[in-house]
Scaffold this active site. Sequence first.
Site, mmCIF file in Angstrom:
data_model
loop_
_atom_site.group_PDB
_atom_site.id
_atom_site.type_symbol
_atom_site.label_atom_id
_atom_site.label_comp_id
_atom_site.label_asym_id
_atom_site.label_seq_id
_atom_site.Cartn_x
_atom_site.Cartn_y
_atom_site.Cartn_z
ATOM 1 N N ARG A 187 24.309 -32.985 33.366
ATOM 2 C CA ARG A 187 24.059 -32.763 31.943
ATOM 3 C C ARG A 187 24.937 -33.660 31.066
ATOM 4 O O ARG A 187 24.578 -33.978 29.934
ATOM 5 C CB ARG A 187 24.251 -31.291 31.602
ATOM 6 C CG ARG A 187 25.650 -30.755 31.806
ATOM 7 C CD ARG A 187 25.683 -29.232 31.894
ATOM 8 N NE ARG A 187 25.099 -28.773 33.153
ATOM 9 C CZ ARG A 187 24.976 -27.486 33.476
ATOM 10 N NH1 ARG A 187 25.400 -26.542 32.638
ATOM 11 N NH2 ARG A 187 24.438 -27.134 34.624
ATOM 12 N N LYS A 224 32.175 -29.715 46.096
ATOM 13 C CA LYS A 224 31.174 -28.873 46.749
ATOM 14 C C LYS A 224 31.704 -28.409 48.105
ATOM 15 O O LYS A 224 32.418 -29.146 48.789
ATOM 16 C CB LYS A 224 29.872 -29.660 46.956
ATOM 17 C CG LYS A 224 29.145 -30.031 45.690
ATOM 18 C CD LYS A 224 27.887 -30.822 46.005
ATOM 19 C CE LYS A 224 27.182 -31.284 44.747
ATOM 20 N NZ LYS A 224 26.581 -30.168 43.986
#
Length: 508
Positions: A356, A282
């Site tokens: 996920r 990030k």
Amino acid sequence: MTALTLSTAAAPGLRADAIVIGVAKGVKGPIVAPGSEPVDQAYDGRLAGVLETLGATGAEGEVTKLPAPAGFKAPLVLAVGLGAEPEKDASYDAEALRRAAGVAARALTGSKKAAFALPLTDAGDVGAVAEGVVLGAYSFDAYKQNGADARAKNAKAPLAEAALLGGKPRDAAHKAALARATAVGEELNRARDLINMPPNDLDPEAFATLAQTAAKEHGIKVQVLDEKALAKGGYGGILGVGGGSAAAPRLVKLSYTSSKADKHLAFVGKGITYDSGGISLKPAGHNETMKCDMSGAAAVFAAVVAAARLGLEVNVTGWLALAENMPSGTATRPGDVLRMFSGKTVEVLNTDAEGRLVLADALWAASQEKPDAIVDVATLTGAMMLALGSRTFGVMANDDAFRTTVYEAAEEVGEPAWPMPLPEHLRKGMDSATADIANMGERMGGGLVAGLFLREFVGEGITWAHLDIAGPAFNEGGPFGYTPKGGTGTAVRTLVRLAELTAAGELG
């Protein structure tokens, strides 16, 4: 924790630090709400005018303080705004009461006892006010100098005791509403504590240990799969995400069972205790709040414990998919292929789409028990925040009726949600030339793409819903209503309500 009691005492004679009353926004000015009649009488029926002189309008969240009338044992009256006055013969909305009670509880930080003289027309109102007090009085100060141990001496300590005037201590429905509000509120605050804990103290192993302790206290069965058990079982998603961290991943199964239950719900929570993005790191400015990426697992954990405390006649299984997503020489790389617990292979195109992956393994594990429904909760996508903002979570499902049920349950308990679609045309974007599916698809509609990915790992014929709580899980702004700055505990109340509906035979 704030101690709650029901009281039939009259406001003037009650010893407390403050008397809380409600004020609504009328057409011609502020209106004193039911429950505050003794206070209004002490002002010769002119309390509304006094409040208006002090600038009160009755707007939601507004707080006005004034000295208590002569003869009152409490020194202070705190008037809290309820918003618009209800239509004739209508009662105040439960969420308006909940928010007003929360605002008052925050405003009374440092007080030992307050009496809440808000409108209580039935047990539902009792529950709403009680819940608002418990949630509004929350604070997280364990890491400040002297910490929580010094709360008793701290002038900024949360409100210690609240008496609900107009509540009926001998009424079974009122007592049950108070007990429910206490249990749900305290467990939601447990979730907030977990979310607010720094990641150097809450890694997957520490989270699992806390879950084991709570499970033992409340008669919940617990099973923890460590990295060796995960490898033996073939949980490639959880291992792939956690492979770059020195803190090994865990899969925790919490099982609350009722001897009277004939229905089974499974809750699955994303528990990334810190998300750096992995190799797909990030950028600066996006890491600082990533301790909150386990908010879904915190909500599931709290909801299972709440179900146990309430003794609901439904079997509830909670799955906490715990991992820390870090970059290192052992981290999963973009381009790697993971073999999931279901046997499917996933090409990892972006290691920051990690939630996920852990959920996929946990969803398949939950599916093996053939529950009546599965609900997963996750801070999954920034795309959902762009779509719905910071206070509303998205609801997706493989069954339209169930999606509606989940949405309505969320709205009923005061958690803003919105039903979202799973457009079939977006599935093609996750086709992979190398594996069965890729973990990324089209950029537009990214939150829906993530939902479609998760659907691939739900067992055939099982009803499933996905809650993307990325927006409301962590409040970076100022507190409002009963919501503090930091971890919010979003989705706990929705999950508990779904469990209650199932226990009552009302969940389709």
